[in-house]
Design a protein around this motif. Structure first.
Motif, PDB file in Angstrom:
ATOM      1  N   MET A   1      -5.885  -3.101   5.274  1.00 37.45           N
ATOM      2  CA  MET A   1      -5.585  -2.154   4.203  1.00 37.45           C
ATOM      3  C   MET A   1      -4.729  -2.832   3.135  1.00 37.45           C
ATOM      4  N   LEU A   2      -5.095  -2.617   1.861  1.00 35.75           N
ATOM      5  CA  LEU A   2      -4.265  -3.106   0.769  1.00 35.75           C
ATOM      6  C   LEU A   2      -2.940  -2.347   0.752  1.00 35.75           C
ATOM      7  N   ASP A   3      -1.940  -2.937   0.116  1.00 32.91           N
ATOM      8  CA  ASP A   3      -0.600  -2.347   0.088  1.00 32.91           C
ATOM      9  C   ASP A   3      -0.651  -0.925  -0.480  1.00 32.91           C
ATOM     10  N   PRO A   4      -0.359   0.105   0.322  1.00 34.60           N
ATOM     11  CA  PRO A   4      -0.435   1.486  -0.188  1.00 34.60           C
ATOM     12  C   PRO A   4       0.650   1.806  -1.206  1.00 34.60           C
ATOM     13  N   THR A   5       1.793   1.117  -1.114  1.00 35.13           N
ATOM     14  CA  THR A   5       2.887   1.437  -2.036  1.00 35.13           C
ATOM     15  C   THR A   5       2.555   1.038  -3.468  1.00 35.13           C
ATOM     16  N   SER A   6       1.621   0.087  -3.644  1.00 31.69           N
ATOM     17  CA  SER A   6       1.270  -0.344  -4.998  1.00 31.69           C
ATOM     18  C   SER A   6       0.337   0.646  -5.693  1.00 31.69           C
ATOM     19  N   GLU A 113      -7.526   6.140   3.471  1.00 29.58           N
ATOM     20  CA  GLU A 113      -6.417   5.757   4.351  1.00 29.58           C
ATOM     21  C   GLU A 113      -5.257   5.201   3.538  1.00 29.58           C
ATOM     22  N   ARG A 114      -5.569   4.371   2.564  1.00 29.76           N
ATOM     23  CA  ARG A 114      -4.520   3.794   1.719  1.00 29.76           C
ATOM     24  C   ARG A 114      -3.834   4.877   0.893  1.00 29.76           C
ATOM     25  N   MET A 115      -4.629   5.821   0.380  1.00 29.52           N
ATOM     26  CA  MET A 115      -4.065   6.909  -0.419  1.00 29.52           C
ATOM     27  C   MET A 115      -3.169   7.795   0.441  1.00 29.52           C
ATOM     28  N   ALA A 116      -3.616   8.129   1.644  1.00 36.39           N
ATOM     29  CA  ALA A 116      -2.799   8.963   2.537  1.00 36.39           C
ATOM     30  C   ALA A 116      -1.490   8.262   2.869  1.00 36.39           C
ATOM     31  N   GLU A 117      -1.560   6.957   3.095  1.00 34.10           N
ATOM     32  CA  GLU A 117      -0.341   6.207   3.382  1.00 34.10           C
ATOM     33  C   GLU A 117       0.569   6.160   2.164  1.00 34.10           C
ATOM     34  N   THR A 176      -7.964  15.985   1.962  1.00 31.42           N
ATOM     35  CA  THR A 176      -6.821  16.786   2.403  1.00 31.42           C
ATOM     36  C   THR A 176      -6.819  16.960   3.924  1.00 31.42           C
ATOM     37  N   GLY A 177      -8.016  16.996   4.534  1.00 29.40           N
ATOM     38  CA  GLY A 177      -8.073  17.053   5.990  1.00 29.40           C
ATOM     39  C   GLY A 177      -7.491  15.794   6.610  1.00 29.40           C
ATOM     40  N   LEU A 178      -7.885  14.628   6.071  1.00 31.56           N
ATOM     41  CA  LEU A 178      -7.337  13.373   6.576  1.00 31.56           C
ATOM     42  C   LEU A 178      -5.835  13.287   6.318  1.00 31.56           C
ATOM     43  N   LEU A 179      -5.407  13.743   5.141  1.00 28.26           N
ATOM     44  CA  LEU A 179      -3.979  13.699   4.811  1.00 28.26           C
ATOM     45  C   LEU A 179      -3.174  14.538   5.796  1.00 28.26           C
TER      46      LEU A 179
END
Length: 322
Positions: A1-6, A113-117, A176-179
């Motif tokens: 996964m790419l860095d989610p904070t970026s 996944e990256r967005m949820a993180e 939103t379900g995954l989140l």
């Protein structure tokens, strides 16, 4: 996964170290914004409460533009304006002076996944205690009845006072379900609210659904939110739909059937909620179990009317039955 904070950038004027909010409201699109409920909720909050944008997610990373094309405006002989999709984080203040957050925009198409993180990272930075997902769905509901709002949660204890849906389902996922799933796995509370919009007008504005969502949100989030204006708008829509249906015997029969189904649903829901309310809570069950274990460990000497345990004979045959 790419860095989610970026994926997320604070606005230049914002010092996130000074920001704190207990509540996050999320109106990111799901399958469909039935009755345009999310858009109406966004407009109501942003137009009637003090607000400012404090950060944005990088939509170029998470939106499939070809799959859901944005709008571009063409003026006679040139392109004049492009409506860029944005996923923005707002800081709002309710009518009691309490700050809360609103995350709105289109549903991410890519890198879920990256967005949820990334959302989880923002939640933890701002000390959010509970996230509220606000959405709607087309349903076999009549426009002549109050809008039903059902709830789901990351932890069943958060909706323990409401009878769950019967059965287990497999369905196509939404972001939103995954989140909800990922935030729950990370120990964060998530409460979802879903308004049931009459399926035959789900593609039109349905202010009654937005009003029902905000009314429920006022209770679940303990926020002083504006709901004025929806009564008039809902009345106008109701009159327009009534006029259209009155001219069709087939539509009139359809609405009558939906009314019977809705009334049965509400009746069954009330019965299940009453049965759920009569069940002891987890704490009460624990207390009863602890008392049960304590009773098991009690000796005859602890019971009233029983001779003291020290008053026994050393004769090994004394306790034998003749």
């Amino acid at each position: 996964m790419l860095d989610p904070t970026s994926l997320f950038q604070w606005e230049p004027h914002v010092d996130q170290r000074t920001l704190r909010a207990d509540t996050l409201i999320v109106t990111l699109g799901s399958y469909v914004d039935a009755g345009h409920s999310q858009r109406l909720v966004d407009a109501q909050l942003l137009e009637h409460l003090p607000s400012r944008v404090i950060g944005r997610f990088d939509t170029d990373q998470v939106i499939d533009y070809a799959g859901r094309r944005p709008t571009i405006h063409f003026d006679r002989d040139h392109f004049a304006r492009y409506d860029k999709p944005e996923i923005k984080l707002h800081l709002l203040t309710d009518r009691d002076g309490k700050d809360f957050l609103l995350l709105n925009g289109p549903e991410p198409s890519l890198q879920w996944e990256r967005m949820a993180e990334g959302v989880r990272h923002v939640i933890e930075q701002l000390d959010v205690q509970r996230t509220h997902l606000v959405q709607s769905m087309p349903a076999p509901a009549p426009h002549t009845r109050p809008v039903a709002v059902t709830r789901f949660a990351s932890d069943p204890d958060l909706v323990a006072d409401e009878a769950p849906m019967l059965g287990t389902f497999q369905l196509s996922a939404s972001f939103t379900g995954l989140l909800t799933l990922r935030l729950g796995e990370a120990g964060h509370d998530v409460l979802g609210l879903v308004a049931h919009v009459p399926h035959y007008i789900a593609e039109n504005d349905y202010p009654a659904a937005a009003a029902a969502l905000l009314t429920t949100l006022r209770e679940t989030a303990s926020l002083a939110l504006p709901v004025e204006g929806f009564d008039l708008a809902s009345g106008i829509v109701r009159a327009q739909v009534d006029n259209q249906i009155a001219g069709s015997e087939e539509l009139t029969e359809m609405v009558a059937a939906l009314e019977r189904g809705y009334d049965h649903f509400v009746s069954e829901r009330e019965v299940r909620n009453a049965e759920t309310a009569q069940l002891p809570s987890a704490d009460e069950i624990g207390e009863q179990f602890e008392q049960f274990l304590a009773d098991l460990g009690a000796t005859p000497a602890d019971e009233p009317g029983t001779p003291d345990a020290d008053q026994h004979t050393d004769d090994p045959d004394a306790d034998q039955v003749p």
